[in-house]
Design a protein around this motif. Structure first.
Motif, mmCIF file in Angstrom:
data_model
loop_
_atom_site.group_PDB
_atom_site.id
_atom_site.type_symbol
_atom_site.label_atom_id
_atom_site.label_comp_id
_atom_site.label_asym_id
_atom_site.label_seq_id
_atom_site.Cartn_x
_atom_site.Cartn_y
_atom_site.Cartn_z
ATOM 1 N N ASP A 370 0.813 -1.198 -0.204
ATOM 2 C CA ASP A 370 -0.101 0.142 -0.053
ATOM 3 C C ASP A 370 0.988 1.181 0.332
ATOM 4 N N VAL A 395 -7.718 9.700 -11.024
ATOM 5 C CA VAL A 395 -8.356 8.175 -11.109
ATOM 6 C C VAL A 395 -7.514 7.347 -10.563
ATOM 7 N N LEU A 398 -8.096 7.676 -6.833
ATOM 8 C CA LEU A 398 -9.474 6.873 -6.519
ATOM 9 C C LEU A 398 -9.234 5.501 -6.565
ATOM 10 N N ARG A 399 -8.560 5.049 -7.444
ATOM 11 C CA ARG A 399 -8.436 3.209 -7.640
ATOM 12 C C ARG A 399 -7.523 2.931 -6.348
ATOM 13 N N LEU A 402 -9.820 2.984 -3.174
ATOM 14 C CA LEU A 402 -10.657 1.936 -3.344
ATOM 15 C C LEU A 402 -10.111 0.388 -3.074
ATOM 16 N N ARG A 403 -8.956 0.502 -3.538
ATOM 17 C CA ARG A 403 -8.292 -0.869 -3.460
ATOM 18 C C ARG A 403 -7.889 -0.860 -1.740
ATOM 19 N N LEU A 405 -9.577 0.035 0.723
ATOM 20 C CA LEU A 405 -10.853 -0.285 1.296
ATOM 21 C C LEU A 405 -11.367 -1.428 1.015
ATOM 22 N N VAL A 406 -11.427 -1.953 -0.141
ATOM 23 C CA VAL A 406 -11.995 -3.491 -0.420
ATOM 24 C C VAL A 406 -11.093 -4.463 0.244
ATOM 25 N N ASN A 407 -9.803 -3.960 0.148
ATOM 26 C CA ASN A 407 -8.681 -5.251 0.926
ATOM 27 C C ASN A 407 -9.106 -5.257 2.305
ATOM 28 N N TYR A 409 -11.977 -4.300 4.163
ATOM 29 C CA TYR A 409 -13.302 -4.438 4.532
ATOM 30 C C TYR A 409 -13.715 -6.041 3.783
ATOM 31 N N GLY A 410 -12.876 -6.256 2.927
ATOM 32 C CA GLY A 410 -13.125 -7.624 2.397
ATOM 33 C C GLY A 410 -12.624 -8.664 3.216
ATOM 34 N N ASN A 411 -11.529 -8.362 3.850
ATOM 35 C CA ASN A 411 -11.209 -9.580 4.768
ATOM 36 C C ASN A 411 -12.305 -9.679 5.950
ATOM 37 N N LEU A 413 -15.248 -9.052 5.801
ATOM 38 C CA LEU A 413 -16.287 -9.749 5.376
ATOM 39 C C LEU A 413 -16.264 -11.327 5.195
ATOM 40 N N MET A 414 -14.922 -11.670 4.721
ATOM 41 C CA MET A 414 -14.864 -13.189 4.495
ATOM 42 C C MET A 414 -14.970 -13.864 5.838
#
Lengths: 420, 57
Positions: A370, A395, A398-399, A402-403, A405-407, A409-411, A413-414
């Motif tokens: 990161d 952009v 932003l990307r 977003l990466r 964030l999803v990394n 909160y994705g964990n 979520l799993m």
């Protein structure tokens, strides 16, 4: 001419001159961290204008409503005046200095005896960070036990009447002399008339490559710098890695990963082929109290083991906080844990409102990958046209955001669904 | 499969959007990818429902 009058007038003139010039050369004991991050020692006259509860002139007295440091000196930050002290003993000493500053600024007005401290501006801060701090050890003025008063001149019998009263206020009681002109006091600054806070326009900075020729290529570089070398001179622009706090045992690894990304993404300033006028340097501030040779060891092209550990350990938080404050002054919203990458172009305008500030929030950086990505985007941004810095959106950014964030909160979520 | 049919066009569009988002953002872990699919699907279904409601008026 009456010889006695001449002699007594001359003696008083000499006494006043020595007091005034001596005091001007001496410090008030209060130091303020300036826009440049260095400590500025205030003179007694400046301290009087900052902390005195009234501003005395020969003709009248007005309440002192000076609010911000930059009203005292344009190089000081546009933040509220406050001084950290260490209790009532310090306050008494400060009052002495303020009154002496008043005497200096007003050429010995009797009203100075009534000046008191604006105690609301004093804070008790022995440990924490304070922009301005009073240190009685640094007061080099003599204690105002006795200041020779002027001779009281009458038409027939000129006499010298030293004050014998013991009260502190009495030590400042003077009779205004009209027959003996005082020497010109050009170095004495005029008292500040209370005005709303404003940034005083500094002289136009020297032209820099990026400002004059936006199309000229510039290079993002890095520099580990101690306080006396900050801000680095002559660079097209400069930035800073600004942490909000020092590293703790819990987040030291994160600090180190940001340092390693800083090392690997930006070129060492001294090793870059580009002249400094074409470099946009990002500084990692180092405290002055560092081991010998550390700065030289850090400012190299090749990273060695332990370098980032030292860089994190000797990080200069005070410089970082000044930089964050200056970014906020320019209208940048900074919230969250940080760290932030901040850059100014041109660098000379740091601390002013009308300056482009490039900001990257590394608050979401959790891993070295990161950090490397954030620093890579920083390098691309900083090498871009500073005219577009104010936009602050791309952009790529932003990307990356977003990466992150999803990394993160994705964990979560799993784990929530039992698959993590 | 019957339940999947209830997702409708909005759901399908959402999943497609999610796949595009995964390709663009390139999350580092499977959780990130799953999150993107979920968010995009939810977003598309919500938008679809709003459009449907507007059309009925």
């Amino acid at each position: 001419m009456d010889v006695r009058k001449f002699v007594s007038g001359s003696i008083f003139t000499l006494a006043m001159t020595s007091i005034i010039t001596g005091a001007l050369a001496q410090g008030s004991g209060v130091t303020v961290i300036s826009n440049l991050g260095n400590e500025v020692a205030l003179s007694p006259a400046q301290l009087y204008r900052a902390l005195g509860d009234r501003l005395v002139t020969r003709r009248d007295v007005i309440g002192n409503s000076t609010l911000n440091w930059n009203q005292i000196d344009p190089t000081l930050p546009a933040t509220r005046i406050s001084v950290a002290s260490n209790g009532t003993a310090d306050e008494a000493r400060m009052l002495d200095v303020v009154r002496q500053g008043c005497m200096i600024a007003t050429s010995g007005s009797s009203g100075c005896a009534k000046v008191r401290l604006r105690t609301k501006l004093l804070i008790q801060d022995n440990i924490g960070y304070a922009e301005a701090r009073f240190d009685p050890q640094r007061v080099s003025l003599p204690a105002p036990a006795y200041i020779p008063p002027p001779p009281a001149i009458t038409a027939s019998t000129p006499t010298t009447t030293p004050s014998t009263q013991a009260t502190p206020e009495a030590t400042y009681s003077y009779t205004t002399i009209t027959s003996t002109p005082l020497p010109p006091l050009s170095p004495i600054p005029k008292p500040v008339v209370a005005v709303p806070a404003r940034i005083v326009e500094a002289p136009a900075p020297n032209p820099v490559a990026v400002a004059e020729t936006p199309s000229a290529p510039v290079f993002a570089t890095r520099l580990f710098a101690q306080r006396e070398d900050y801000p680095p001179a002559n660079f097209a622009a400069y930035g800073i890695v600004a942490f909000e706090t020092l590293a703790t045992s819990g987040d030291k690894e994160r600090y180190k990963s940001i340092c390693e990304a800083y090392f690997s993404t930006l070129i060492d300033s001294g090793s870059s082929d580009a002249e400094v006028e074409r470099q946009m340097v990002t500084v990692w501030p180092i405290i002055d109290d560092h081991p010998d040779g550390l700065i030289d060891r850090l400012n190299t092209e090749v990273r060695e083991d332990g370098m980032c550990e030292d860089a994190v350990k000797f990080y200069d938080l005070a410089i970082a906080r000044v930089a964050i404050r200056h970014a906020k002054l320019a209208g940048i919203e900074l919230s969250g844990p940080g760290p932030f990458l901040l850059a100014w172009a041109p660098g000379e305008k740091k601390g002013r409102k009308d300056v482009a500030v490039l900001v990257a929030d590394l608050g979401g950086v959790k891993s070295e990958a990161d950090a490397r990505e954030a620093l890579r985007i920083w390098r691309e941004d900083i090498e871009g046209d500073p005219e577009f810095w104010k936009n602050g959106f791309s952009v790529l950014k932003l990307r990356a955001k977003l990466r992150q964030l999803v990394n993160r909160y994705g964990n979560d979520l799993m784990k929530f669904v039992g698959a993590g | 499969m019957g339940d999947l049919g209830k997702l409708g066009v909005s759901g399908a569009v959402g999943i497609m959007l999610g796949i595009v988002a995964i390709l663009w953002i390139k999350p580092d872990n499977a959780g990130g990818s799953a999150l993107l699919i979920v968010i995009c699907t939810a977003f598309a279904i919500t938008v679809g429902a709003i459009i449907k409601a507007i059309r009925r008026r």
